[in-house]
Write a protein that holds these residues in place. Structure first.
Motif, PDB file in Angstrom:
ATOM      1  N   UNK A   1      64.551  94.112   4.576  1.00 28.20           N
ATOM      2  CA  UNK A   1      64.409  92.712   4.959  1.00 28.20           C
ATOM      3  C   UNK A   1      64.321  91.771   3.771  1.00 28.20           C
ATOM      4  N   UNK A   2      64.316  92.312   2.553  1.00 29.14           N
ATOM      5  CA  UNK A   2      64.257  91.435   1.383  1.00 29.14           C
ATOM      6  C   UNK A   2      65.628  90.874   1.010  1.00 29.14           C
ATOM      7  N   UNK A   3      66.694  91.369   1.629  1.00 29.96           N
ATOM      8  CA  UNK A   3      68.022  90.828   1.351  1.00 29.96           C
ATOM      9  C   UNK A   3      68.041  89.366   1.791  1.00 29.96           C
TER      10      UNK A   3
ATOM     11  N   UNK B   1      75.960  82.755  15.019  1.00 30.90           N
ATOM     12  CA  UNK B   1      74.560  82.708  15.332  1.00 30.90           C
ATOM     13  C   UNK B   1      73.850  81.818  14.325  1.00 30.90           C
ATOM     14  N   UNK B   2      72.690  81.311  14.746  1.00 30.03           N
ATOM     15  CA  UNK B   2      71.886  80.453  13.884  1.00 30.03           C
ATOM     16  C   UNK B   2      70.516  81.079  13.711  1.00 30.03           C
ATOM     17  N   UNK B   3      70.125  81.283  12.456  1.00 37.06           N
ATOM     18  CA  UNK B   3      68.788  81.790  12.151  1.00 37.06           C
ATOM     19  C   UNK B   3      67.822  80.616  12.158  1.00 37.06           C
ATOM     20  N   UNK B   4      66.922  80.587  13.147  1.00 37.44           N
ATOM     21  CA  UNK B   4      66.031  79.437  13.310  1.00 37.44           C
ATOM     22  C   UNK B   4      64.619  79.878  13.667  1.00 37.44           C
ATOM     23  N   UNK B   5      64.178  81.017  13.116  1.00 30.68           N
ATOM     24  CA  UNK B   5      62.857  81.538  13.462  1.00 30.68           C
ATOM     25  C   UNK B   5      61.824  81.286  12.378  1.00 30.68           C
ATOM     26  N   UNK B   6      62.224  80.682  11.273  1.00 31.22           N
ATOM     27  CA  UNK B   6      61.313  80.508  10.149  1.00 31.22           C
ATOM     28  C   UNK B   6      60.317  79.391  10.345  1.00 31.22           C
ATOM     29  N   UNK B   7      59.232  79.433   9.545  1.00 33.69           N
ATOM     30  CA  UNK B   7      58.201  78.395   9.605  1.00 33.69           C
ATOM     31  C   UNK B   7      58.539  77.212   8.710  1.00 33.69           C
TER      32      UNK B   7
ATOM     33  N   UNK C   1      61.482  87.719   8.868  1.00 35.17           N
ATOM     34  CA  UNK C   1      62.424  87.533   7.764  1.00 35.17           C
ATOM     35  C   UNK C   1      63.815  87.252   8.319  1.00 35.17           C
ATOM     36  N   UNK C   2      64.626  86.616   7.494  1.00 33.47           N
ATOM     37  CA  UNK C   2      65.965  86.237   7.927  1.00 33.47           C
ATOM     38  C   UNK C   2      66.778  87.445   8.412  1.00 33.47           C
ATOM     39  N   UNK C   3      66.744  88.535   7.642  1.00 33.50           N
ATOM     40  CA  UNK C   3      67.537  89.704   8.017  1.00 33.50           C
ATOM     41  C   UNK C   3      67.148  90.225   9.390  1.00 33.50           C
ATOM     42  N   UNK C   4      65.862  90.189   9.701  1.00 31.30           N
ATOM     43  CA  UNK C   4      65.399  90.647  11.015  1.00 31.30           C
ATOM     44  C   UNK C   4      65.928  89.742  12.116  1.00 31.30           C
ATOM     45  N   UNK C   5      65.988  88.442  11.864  1.00 30.25           N
ATOM     46  CA  UNK C   5      66.514  87.504  12.858  1.00 30.25           C
ATOM     47  C   UNK C   5      67.995  87.749  13.107  1.00 30.25           C
ATOM     48  N   UNK C   6      68.740  88.001  12.037  1.00 27.76           N
ATOM     49  CA  UNK C   6      70.172  88.226  12.194  1.00 27.76           C
ATOM     50  C   UNK C   6      70.422  89.539  12.932  1.00 27.76           C
ATOM     51  N   UNK C   7      69.665  90.575  12.594  1.00 27.42           N
ATOM     52  CA  UNK C   7      69.799  91.840  13.327  1.00 27.42           C
ATOM     53  C   UNK C   7      69.557  91.621  14.821  1.00 27.42           C
ATOM     54  N   UNK C   8      68.510  90.883  15.143  1.00 23.26           N
ATOM     55  CA  UNK C   8      68.176  90.624  16.543  1.00 23.26           C
ATOM     56  C   UNK C   8      69.302  89.869  17.239  1.00 23.26           C
ATOM     57  N   UNK C   9      69.865  88.877  16.547  1.00 26.15           N
ATOM     58  CA  UNK C   9      70.951  88.093  17.132  1.00 26.15           C
ATOM     59  C   UNK C   9      72.196  88.940  17.350  1.00 26.15           C
ATOM     60  N   UNK C  10      72.494  89.834  16.423  1.00 26.95           N
ATOM     61  CA  UNK C  10      73.667  90.702  16.581  1.00 26.95           C
ATOM     62  C   UNK C  10      73.497  91.620  17.784  1.00 26.95           C
ATOM     63  N   UNK C  11      72.291  92.159  17.970  1.00 25.03           N
ATOM     64  CA  UNK C  11      72.033  92.988  19.150  1.00 25.03           C
ATOM     65  C   UNK C  11      72.175  92.171  20.432  1.00 25.03           C
ATOM     66  N   UNK C  12      71.663  90.944  20.400  1.00 25.28           N
ATOM     67  CA  UNK C  12      71.743  90.085  21.581  1.00 25.28           C
ATOM     68  C   UNK C  12      73.186  89.703  21.893  1.00 25.28           C
TER      69      UNK C  12
ATOM     70  N   UNK D   1      85.133  78.396  19.265  1.00 20.16           N
ATOM     71  CA  UNK D   1      83.798  78.983  19.296  1.00 20.16           C
ATOM     72  C   UNK D   1      83.469  79.406  20.731  1.00 20.16           C
ATOM     73  N   UNK D   2      83.257  80.709  20.936  1.00 21.65           N
ATOM     74  CA  UNK D   2      83.016  81.208  22.295  1.00 21.65           C
ATOM     75  C   UNK D   2      81.543  81.231  22.660  1.00 21.65           C
ATOM     76  N   UNK D   3      80.658  81.209  21.683  1.00 24.25           N
ATOM     77  CA  UNK D   3      79.239  81.211  21.989  1.00 24.25           C
ATOM     78  C   UNK D   3      78.410  81.106  20.732  1.00 24.25           C
ATOM     79  N   UNK D   4      77.175  80.632  20.878  1.00 19.98           N
ATOM     80  CA  UNK D   4      76.239  80.523  19.757  1.00 19.98           C
ATOM     81  C   UNK D   4      74.906  81.134  20.182  1.00 19.98           C
ATOM     82  N   UNK D   5      74.438  82.096  19.410  1.00 17.28           N
ATOM     83  CA  UNK D   5      73.152  82.733  19.647  1.00 17.28           C
ATOM     84  C   UNK D   5      72.128  82.146  18.690  1.00 17.28           C
ATOM     85  N   UNK D   6      71.050  81.583  19.224  1.00 18.64           N
ATOM     86  CA  UNK D   6      69.971  81.044  18.407  1.00 18.64           C
ATOM     87  C   UNK D   6      68.852  82.063  18.336  1.00 18.64           C
ATOM     88  N   UNK D   7      68.522  82.506  17.125  1.00 16.71           N
ATOM     89  CA  UNK D   7      67.387  83.406  16.918  1.00 16.71           C
ATOM     90  C   UNK D   7      66.182  82.550  16.563  1.00 16.71           C
ATOM     91  N   UNK D   8      65.242  82.441  17.508  1.00 18.41           N
ATOM     92  CA  UNK D   8      64.082  81.569  17.334  1.00 18.41           C
ATOM     93  C   UNK D   8      62.806  82.394  17.391  1.00 18.41           C
TER      94      UNK D   8
END
Length: 226
Positions: A177-179, A1-7, A74-85, A41-48
Motif C-alpha cells: 500500500x505504500x505505492x 474510477x476516482x479515489x476519494x476516500x482520503x481525509x 491508502x490510495x492503493x487499497x481504494x483502487x483495489x476496491x474499485x477494481x473489484x467493484x 465513458x461507460x461508467x465511473x466508480x467512486x471509492x469513498x
C-alpha cells in the motif's frame, strides 16, 4: 474510477478536501463531471470512505453511470476496491480503466482524450504528466541543500492514469500500500507506461493556498483546465 476516500488533512480543514468548495462546487464534483464528460465513458466508480454520506448527494450521482464502493486508508487499497467493484458489475480484465485522483478538479477533458488516444491498445498503459521545469534540490536532515538533482528526463506524475483492468489489478496485488500511484505498481511488474503531457492546471489540491489558484482556473475556463 476516482479515489476519494482520503481525509486530505494537509488542505487545512476537518472536512475532507474532496468536499471543499472551489469556484462554487466541491472538488469531487468537478473531478466527477470531468470523467463523465469523456466520450465513450461507460461508467465511473467512486471509492469513498465507509462513513462518507456526502458522495451520493452530488448532482452527478444521479447519473446511471455513477457507482460507489468503499475505499481504504491508502490510495492503493481504494483502487483495489474499485477494481473489484467494477468487475462485480461486469467489467472485464481487458477493459480499460482511468484512475483519477479526486483532488485534481481542474483536469481538462481534452487532456484525458489525448491520453486515451496516445495509449491506444498499448498494454503497458499511460498517464498524464508534466515535464519538470524547475531546478531540483535535495535536502539533508537539517534542511540545507545536499545536492542539485538533474531534472533532464524527469516528469511530474498526474492523473488520470490508464491501464487494462486485469493488469492493473495484478500489479496492485503484487505491490504494497505504500505505492503512490498506479504507474509505479505497473513499473514493478516490468511495464513502461507512456507519458502524455498535461495542462499545467492539472495540479493536485493539497494545501489551502492551492484553492484560490484552482478557483481562478475553473472560473476562467469553465472547468476545462488551462
Amino acid at each position: 474510477m476516482i479515489a476519494a476516500a482520503g481525509a486530505g488533512l494537509r488542505a487545512g480543514d476537518e472536512i475532507p478536501k474532496q468536499y471543499h468548495v472551489v469556484a462554487g462546487r466541491s472538488v469531487l464534483a468537478w473531478s466527477l463531471d470531468a470523467l463523465l464528460a469523456v466520450p465513450g465513458m461507460s461508467g465511473v466508480m467512486l471509492a469513498v470512505a465507509a462513513e462518507d454520506t456526502r458522495a451520493t448527494t452530488l448532482p452527478a450521482a444521479e447519473d446511471s453511470r455513477v457507482h460507489f464502493c468503499s475505499g481504504g486508508a491508502e490510495r492503493a487499497a481504494s483502487v483495489r476496491s474499485a477494481l473489484r467493484a467494477l468487475a462485480a458489475i461486469g467489467a472485464g480484465d481487458e477493459d480499460w480503466v482511468l484512475v483519477h485522483d479526486a483532488a485534481r478538479p481542474a483536469v481538462a477533458v481534452s487532456d484525458i482524450e489525448r491520453l486515451v488516444d496516445a495509449v491506444g491498445d498499448e498494454p503497458d498503459g499511460g498517464l498524464l504528466a508534466c515535464p519538470v521545469r524547475d531546478t531540483l534540490k535535495r535536502a539533508d536532515a537539517n534542511g540545507a541543500v545536499a545536492e542539485t538533482a538533474a531534472r533532464e528526463g524527469l516528469w511530474q506524475a498526474m492523473t488520470p492514469q490508464l491501464f487494462p483492468l486485469g493488469r492493473l489489478r495484478d500489479a496492485l496485488d503484487a505491490a504494497d500500500d505504500r505505492v503512490t500511484d498506479e504507474a509505479g505498481a505497473m513499473e514493478r511488474m516490468g511495464a513502461r507506461p507512456i507519458l502524455v503531457a498535461a495542462s499545467l492546471s492539472n495540479i493536485k489540491y493539497t494545501y489551502p493556498e492551492d484553492a484560490p489558484l484552482l478557483a481562478r482556473w475553473m472560473i476562467s475556463t469553465g472547468g476545462e483546465g488551462a
